[in-house]
Write a protein that holds these residues in place. Structure first.
Motif, PDB file in Angstrom:
ATOM      1  N   PHE A  27       0.835  -1.217   0.000  1.00  0.00           N
ATOM      2  CA  PHE A  27       0.000   0.000   0.000  1.00  0.00           C
ATOM      3  C   PHE A  27       0.865   1.260   0.000  1.00  0.00           C
ATOM      4  CE2 PHE A  27      -1.602   3.254   2.984  1.00  0.00           C
ATOM      5  CZ  PHE A  27      -2.615   3.777   2.208  1.00  0.00           C
ATOM      6  N   LEU A  28       1.889   1.274   0.861  1.00  0.00           N
ATOM      7  CA  LEU A  28       2.770   2.439   0.907  1.00  0.00           C
ATOM      8  C   LEU A  28       3.495   2.632  -0.417  1.00  0.00           C
ATOM      9  CD1 LEU A  28       4.261   2.085   4.499  1.00  0.00           C
ATOM     10  CD2 LEU A  28       2.592   3.770   3.704  1.00  0.00           C
ATOM     11  N   SER A  29       3.870   1.495  -1.020  1.00  0.00           N
ATOM     12  CA  SER A  29       4.521   1.588  -2.321  1.00  0.00           C
ATOM     13  C   SER A  29       3.569   2.175  -3.356  1.00  0.00           C
ATOM     14  CB  SER A  29       4.994   0.196  -2.755  1.00  0.00           C
ATOM     15  OG  SER A  29       5.563   0.246  -4.045  1.00  0.00           O
ATOM     16  N   ARG A  30       2.308   1.667  -3.321  1.00  0.00           N
ATOM     17  CA  ARG A  30       1.315   2.202  -4.264  1.00  0.00           C
ATOM     18  C   ARG A  30       1.001   3.650  -3.960  1.00  0.00           C
ATOM     19  NH1 ARG A  30      -1.463  -2.655  -3.239  1.00  0.00           N
ATOM     20  NH2 ARG A  30      -3.104  -1.538  -2.137  1.00  0.00           N
ATOM     21  N   MET A  31       0.880   3.954  -2.650  1.00  0.00           N
ATOM     22  CA  MET A  31       0.567   5.336  -2.280  1.00  0.00           C
ATOM     23  C   MET A  31       1.667   6.283  -2.723  1.00  0.00           C
ATOM     24  SD  MET A  31      -2.351   5.857  -1.052  1.00  0.00           S
ATOM     25  CE  MET A  31      -2.033   7.499  -0.455  1.00  0.00           C
ATOM     26  N   SER A  32       2.902   5.824  -2.579  1.00  0.00           N
ATOM     27  CA  SER A  32       4.012   6.657  -3.039  1.00  0.00           C
ATOM     28  C   SER A  32       3.849   6.949  -4.522  1.00  0.00           C
ATOM     29  CB  SER A  32       5.339   5.932  -2.777  1.00  0.00           C
ATOM     30  OG  SER A  32       6.421   6.666  -3.306  1.00  0.00           O
ATOM     31  N   THR A  75       2.275  10.669  -8.627  1.00  0.00           N
ATOM     32  CA  THR A  75       1.746  10.875  -9.980  1.00  0.00           C
ATOM     33  C   THR A  75       1.025  12.214 -10.102  1.00  0.00           C
ATOM     34  OG1 THR A  75       1.581   8.498 -10.372  1.00  0.00           O
ATOM     35  CG2 THR A  75       0.224   9.933 -11.749  1.00  0.00           C
ATOM     36  N   PRO A  76       0.020  12.519  -9.261  1.00  0.00           N
ATOM     37  CA  PRO A  76      -0.602  13.859  -9.381  1.00  0.00           C
ATOM     38  C   PRO A  76       0.343  14.983  -8.975  1.00  0.00           C
ATOM     39  CG  PRO A  76      -1.504  12.665  -7.495  1.00  0.00           C
ATOM     40  CD  PRO A  76      -0.681  11.687  -8.266  1.00  0.00           C
ATOM     41  N   MET A  77       1.222  14.704  -7.998  1.00  0.00           N
ATOM     42  CA  MET A  77       2.186  15.742  -7.622  1.00  0.00           C
ATOM     43  C   MET A  77       3.103  16.082  -8.788  1.00  0.00           C
ATOM     44  SD  MET A  77       1.762  16.985  -4.651  1.00  0.00           S
ATOM     45  CE  MET A  77       3.345  17.818  -4.538  1.00  0.00           C
ATOM     46  N   ILE A 130       1.119  18.200 -11.068  1.00  0.00           N
ATOM     47  CA  ILE A 130       0.957  19.566 -10.549  1.00  0.00           C
ATOM     48  C   ILE A 130       2.243  20.369 -10.737  1.00  0.00           C
ATOM     49  CG2 ILE A 130       0.604  20.908  -8.443  1.00  0.00           C
ATOM     50  CD1 ILE A 130      -1.227  18.588  -7.488  1.00  0.00           C
ATOM     51  N   ILE A 131       3.371  19.772 -10.317  1.00  0.00           N
ATOM     52  CA  ILE A 131       4.652  20.474 -10.424  1.00  0.00           C
ATOM     53  C   ILE A 131       5.027  20.679 -11.890  1.00  0.00           C
ATOM     54  CG2 ILE A 131       7.123  20.303  -9.929  1.00  0.00           C
ATOM     55  CD1 ILE A 131       6.342  18.727  -7.390  1.00  0.00           C
ATOM     56  N   GLY A 132       4.845  19.626 -12.703  1.00  0.00           N
ATOM     57  CA  GLY A 132       5.205  19.725 -14.118  1.00  0.00           C
ATOM     58  C   GLY A 132       4.359  20.736 -14.860  1.00  0.00           C
ATOM     59  N   MET A 133       3.026  20.666 -14.653  1.00  0.00           N
ATOM     60  CA  MET A 133       2.136  21.603 -15.331  1.00  0.00           C
ATOM     61  C   MET A 133       2.361  23.039 -14.856  1.00  0.00           C
ATOM     62  SD  MET A 133       0.268  20.315 -17.686  1.00  0.00           S
ATOM     63  CE  MET A 133       1.251  18.933 -18.244  1.00  0.00           C
ATOM     64  N   THR A 134       2.729  23.198 -13.586  1.00  0.00           N
ATOM     65  CA  THR A 134       3.036  24.542 -13.086  1.00  0.00           C
ATOM     66  C   THR A 134       4.268  25.095 -13.791  1.00  0.00           C
ATOM     67  OG1 THR A 134       2.137  23.948 -10.919  1.00  0.00           O
ATOM     68  CG2 THR A 134       3.555  25.887 -11.023  1.00  0.00           C
ATOM     69  N   THR A 135       5.281  24.249 -13.941  1.00  0.00           N
ATOM     70  CA  THR A 135       6.497  24.674 -14.652  1.00  0.00           C
ATOM     71  C   THR A 135       6.177  25.039 -16.092  1.00  0.00           C
ATOM     72  OG1 THR A 135       7.805  23.195 -13.258  1.00  0.00           O
ATOM     73  CG2 THR A 135       8.826  23.961 -15.302  1.00  0.00           C
ATOM     74  N   ILE A 136       5.370  24.203 -16.747  1.00  0.00           N
ATOM     75  CA  ILE A 136       4.989  24.489 -18.141  1.00  0.00           C
ATOM     76  C   ILE A 136       4.205  25.783 -18.226  1.00  0.00           C
ATOM     77  CG2 ILE A 136       3.586  23.659 -20.065  1.00  0.00           C
ATOM     78  CD1 ILE A 136       4.312  20.796 -19.153  1.00  0.00           C
ATOM     79  N   SER A 183      -5.500  17.109 -11.187  1.00  0.00           N
ATOM     80  CA  SER A 183      -4.519  16.370 -10.394  1.00  0.00           C
ATOM     81  C   SER A 183      -4.643  16.698  -8.912  1.00  0.00           C
ATOM     82  CB  SER A 183      -3.103  16.685 -10.883  1.00  0.00           C
ATOM     83  OG  SER A 183      -2.933  16.262 -12.221  1.00  0.00           O
ATOM     84  N   SER A 184      -4.957  17.951  -8.609  1.00  0.00           N
ATOM     85  CA  SER A 184      -5.124  18.354  -7.206  1.00  0.00           C
ATOM     86  C   SER A 184      -6.316  17.649  -6.577  1.00  0.00           C
ATOM     87  CB  SER A 184      -5.311  19.866  -7.112  1.00  0.00           C
ATOM     88  OG  SER A 184      -4.193  20.542  -7.640  1.00  0.00           O
ATOM     89  N   ARG A 185      -7.396  17.548  -7.328  1.00  0.00           N
ATOM     90  CA  ARG A 185      -8.582  16.865  -6.800  1.00  0.00           C
ATOM     91  C   ARG A 185      -8.314  15.366  -6.625  1.00  0.00           C
ATOM     92  NH1 ARG A 185     -13.051  19.889  -6.546  1.00  0.00           N
ATOM     93  NH2 ARG A 185     -13.066  21.884  -7.643  1.00  0.00           N
ATOM     94  N   HIS A 186      -7.544  14.804  -7.545  1.00  0.00           N
ATOM     95  CA  HIS A 186      -7.186  13.393  -7.421  1.00  0.00           C
ATOM     96  C   HIS A 186      -6.321  13.171  -6.174  1.00  0.00           C
ATOM     97  CE1 HIS A 186      -6.195   9.307  -8.460  1.00  0.00           C
ATOM     98  NE2 HIS A 186      -4.902   9.588  -8.503  1.00  0.00           N
ATOM     99  N   LEU A 187      -5.390  14.074  -5.938  1.00  0.00           N
ATOM    100  CA  LEU A 187      -4.533  13.980  -4.757  1.00  0.00           C
ATOM    101  C   LEU A 187      -5.362  14.118  -3.483  1.00  0.00           C
ATOM    102  CD1 LEU A 187      -1.682  13.785  -3.571  1.00  0.00           C
ATOM    103  CD2 LEU A 187      -1.494  16.265  -3.829  1.00  0.00           C
ATOM    104  N   LEU A 188      -6.321  15.032  -3.481  1.00  0.00           N
ATOM    105  CA  LEU A 188      -7.197  15.209  -2.321  1.00  0.00           C
ATOM    106  C   LEU A 188      -8.017  13.951  -2.057  1.00  0.00           C
ATOM    107  CD1 LEU A 188      -8.365  17.044  -0.127  1.00  0.00           C
ATOM    108  CD2 LEU A 188     -10.018  17.865  -1.809  1.00  0.00           C
ATOM    109  N   MET A 189      -8.463  13.292  -3.128  1.00  0.00           N
ATOM    110  CA  MET A 189      -9.229  12.051  -2.970  1.00  0.00           C
ATOM    111  C   MET A 189      -8.383  10.973  -2.290  1.00  0.00           C
ATOM    112  SD  MET A 189     -10.630   9.450  -5.881  1.00  0.00           S
ATOM    113  CE  MET A 189      -8.958   8.823  -6.050  1.00  0.00           C
TER     114      MET A 189
END
Length: 745
Positions: free
Chosen positions: A240-245, A250-252, A255-261, A282-288
């Motif tokens: 689970f921790l591996s998947r959670m990581s 993935t959304p992070m 978020i970071i990549g799209m912000t840079t773009i 991606s932010s909403r997915h991360l919140l979920m």
């Protein structure tokens, strides 16, 4: 007492040893006593009886044979004297022994000794009498007389003394026999009881040992199961921790990549909009993901609760359609949502938890259904009893399905079918565990049928309360005549049920050709034209737009034609209006949307697409000011900008103390206060209490809303206890934020 309970085995063994020792000692003592009694009897009563019997024999022999010897003549006198002397010697020896062993009354021996002495003297005298009377006749007569007068009384007295001694010895023997019998009896009883106790204790010990071994084995199995479960849970949590990581990164990354773009395309409005849209998604997915983990934590701590409040089922269903239609369309899936069998819209329950349950199940259905498949949500009434309504939510898909082995562990946390599923489809493995617990908390039930490659069907049955509702029917609806056209029989029957409860005359058909024939026949028979035709857009053979065009040819401009659509109708709106369609209404059909549409028709009002579709509310609070207490600069910037977007003027306080001071300086200027909780100098709870207890005129009336990342139910209650009016969780949902402001504006 605790020692005995904890050391039963030791206590039992010690008790058995003590009993066995007692048994051996008692048996040994009993045998020794009996042996002593036997020796005693042999050495005293029996010996005394033996000696008395010997005396008795000597006396009997002497008194019996002496007359015979005397009758034989003179030659026997010497022998007679010798016999008498010998008998006397024997008797003296026996008397001497008796004196040593006799245990009776000593007087008995004295009497016996005196009787023997007198008898012996009389016997010696008989010889002298015989000698003094030489003639035969005289001799015989004198001897006979002597025996009769002297010997026989003494003999009788001697026999009496002998019997007394023998009787005393016999009594002693009987007494000792009785004591020995009694002792033997108790020895047997004690031996039996001891043996039984030993057997009982041994059986008890063996039973305890067996139970102890059985319990140890059981504990060993439990510990083994616990160890296996712990290993399994540890492996699952590691996975689970591996998947959670992976899931969080993935959304992070997006978020970071799209912000840079976005920073590199500030002048490209289209590209910037695309980046911001993907950042939002991606932010909403991360919140979920975060919410799933937090919900699971609350479930494990037993802190997950549900609310009971009045809510609009229509809004819950519409939000599900908005979310999952887009998801399904993006994956090339067909998404359908139907409601049938009931007309209640306002229910009592927890709309957020209902929404969470259905989103989890629908998201999985969309996720695990390949392109070209379908996902369907069907909501129908199971039963109604008084003010309780049971609804069934059936989620059906044509996805990959599940193996029977996995179905057994479907609701276990951190479980997914296999690592391949986790890698391909993602997810935390918590959704079904959360769903199961939410359904249980709402006193509902959930079951699943699934086959690999054949799809999955979930049935969720939930009870709801029903609030008191006022009758909302206008009399003018009785005059309306309505035709419903849909290839889904359930949809037709549901619409018919809702319309008939409003007093409307309604007909329904299952395809476009039948609808055209129905309208044509009504006009030809003089029954009059239908006032309203509700026509489904997606029907086989003859779709809704073509059906509307043909009906319009017969009815002219008089009838109102409304397209029913479960999808976004913007792409067909122009074509539909050209075919004579007046407006659009969204599936699933609810009594309120149908009622508002028909009421507009009855009142001859102009119906537009916006009135039957879902309106986008626009908020404008220009000219109003709010106070924001927020110590984090970035969060403060975000909140200020969101508030300014709807025309609000914002004063910012960096902590609770500044918020109190700003309020005291200009309390009347603020519409409301948004209060963060965790702030330096003074936290939000304390600041709210000070404001409520201040002398300012608006201290009691000004709305104070907690705006915080402390999003648990306890945090909401703590905010209310501190005097606040509401709670908005971070990250901020702008719709909830603006709706909250509108309640107090």
């Amino acid at each position: 007492m605790d020692f005995f309970k904890k050391n039963r085995m030791i206590v039992s063994v010690v008790a058995i040893c003590c009993l066995m020792l007692w048994y051996v000692l008692w048996t040994t003592l009993a045998v020794l006593h009996i042996n002593r009694q036997i020796d005693y009897v042999a050495g005293h009563p029996y010996k005394a009886m033996s000696e008395v019997s010997r005396i008795q024999g000597v006396v009997s022999q002497t008194t019996a044979y002496l007359p015979i010897l005397l009758a034989d003549g003179e030659n026997n006198l010497t022998e007679i004297r010798q016999i008498l002397v010998a008998a006397q010697t024997k008797n003296q020896k026996s008397l001497q022994v008796l004196k040593e062993v006799y245990l009776g009354n000593p007087y008995d021996l004295t009497a016996l000794e005196q009787a023997l002495s007198a008898l012996e003297k009389a016997l010696l005298q008989s010889a002298e009498v015989f000698e003094s009377n030489r003639s035969g006749a005289v001799q015989h007569s004198s001897v006979k007389e002597h025996f009769a007068v002297k010997i026989e009384p003494l003999q009788a007295e001697t026999e009496k003394a002998i019997k007394t001694v023998m009787a005393s010895a016999d009594r002693r023997v009987l007494m000792i026999e009785g004591e020995t019998d009694e002792r033997t009896k108790w020895a047997i009883i004690y031996a039996g009881v001891s043996g039984l106790l030993i057997v009982f204790l041994m059986l008890y010990t063996l039973r305890n040992e067996f139970q102890k071994n059985k319990l140890l084995l059981k504990h060993q199995l439990i510990l083994q199961d616990a160890l296996n479960s712990a290993k399994k849970a540890n492996d699952a949590k590691r996975s689970f921790l591996s998947r959670m990581s992976h899931e969080i990164r993935t959304p992070m990354n997006a978020i970071i990549g799209m912000t840079t773009i976005a920073f590199n395309y500030l002048d490209d409005q289209k590209r910037l909009t695309d980046c911001l849209s993907k950042i939002t998604f991606s932010s909403r997915h991360l919140l979920m993901l975060i919410n799933d983990v937090l919900d699971m934590s609350k479930i494990e701590d037993g802190k997950l609760n549900v609310n009971n409040e009045v809510f609009d089922l229509k809004k819950v269903i519409e939000s599900l359609t908005d979310i999952h239609y887009q998801q399904a369309a993006a994956r090339g899936l067909t998404f359908e949502l139907t409601v049938s069998g009931f007309d209640e819209e306002l229910l009592i329950g927890d709309p957020l938890r209902v929404n969470q349950i259905l989103i989890n199940l629908l998201s999985n259905a969309v996720k695990f259904t390949p392109k070209g498949g379908s996902v369907r949500l069907d909501v129908r009434k199971l039963r109604r009893q008084g003010d309780r309504l049971w609804l069934r939510f059936m989620i059906k898909d044509t996805g990959i399905g599940m193996e029977p082995e996995f179905l057994k562990n479907l609701y276990e946390p951190f479980e997914q079918a296999n690592n391949g599923v986790a890698k391909k489809y993602g997810g935390t493995g918590l959704g079904m565990a959360i769903t199961k617990n939410l359904v249980a908390l709402m006193d509902g039930s959930i079951d699943v049928q699934s086959e690999p490659g054949a799809g999955t069907v979930f049935n969720v049955d939930l009870p709801f309360g029903l609030p008191e509702q006022a009758e909302n029917k206008a009399a003018v609806l009785d005059e309306l005549k309505v035709l419903v056209v849909d290839d889904d029989r359930d949809c037709c029957e549901h619409a018919s049920l809702l319309l008939q409860k409003m007093g409307v005359c309604v007909d329904w058909v299952l395809n476009g050709f039948a609808a055209v024939d129905k309208v044509k026949a009504a006009l030809e028979n003089g029954e009059g034209c239908y006032d309203v035709c509700f026509i489904d857009w997606c029907m086989p053979d003859l779709n809704g737009i073509e059906t509307a065009r043909r009906i319009r040819e017969y009815v002219g401009p008089e009838a109102l034609i409304i397209i029913i659509s479960a999808y976004d109708w913007s792409e067909i709106e122009q074509q539909a209006r050209a075919a004579g369609v007046n407006a659009f209404i969204a599936k699933p059909l609810f009594a309120s949307s149908l009622y508002n549409t028909l009421l507009t028709v009855a009142q001859k009002g102009q119906l537009t697409a916006g009135e039957t579709g879902r309106e986008q509310i626009k908020y404008d609070f220009a000219g109003k000011k709010v106070l924001l207490a927020e110590d984090n600069e970035l969060n403060a910037e975000i909140a200020v900008e969101l508030l300014k977007l709807v025309g609000l003027e914002v004063d910012h306080a960096a902590n609770g103390q500044e918020a109190v001071e700003l309020f005291q300086q200009s309390a009347a200027a603020y519409l409301m206060i948004f209060m963060d909780i965790q702030m330096p100098v003074m936290n939000g709870y304390e600041a709210a209490r000070i404001i409520r207890n201040s002398d300012a005129a608006a201290a009691q009336s000004i709305p104070i809303i907690a705006m915080t990342a402390n999003a648990f139910r306890d945090d909401v209650q703590a905010a209310l206890d501190a005097g606040m009016n509401g709670h908005i969780a971070k990250p901020i949902d702008v719709d909830i934020l603006y709706k909250t402001i509108s309640e107090y504006a």
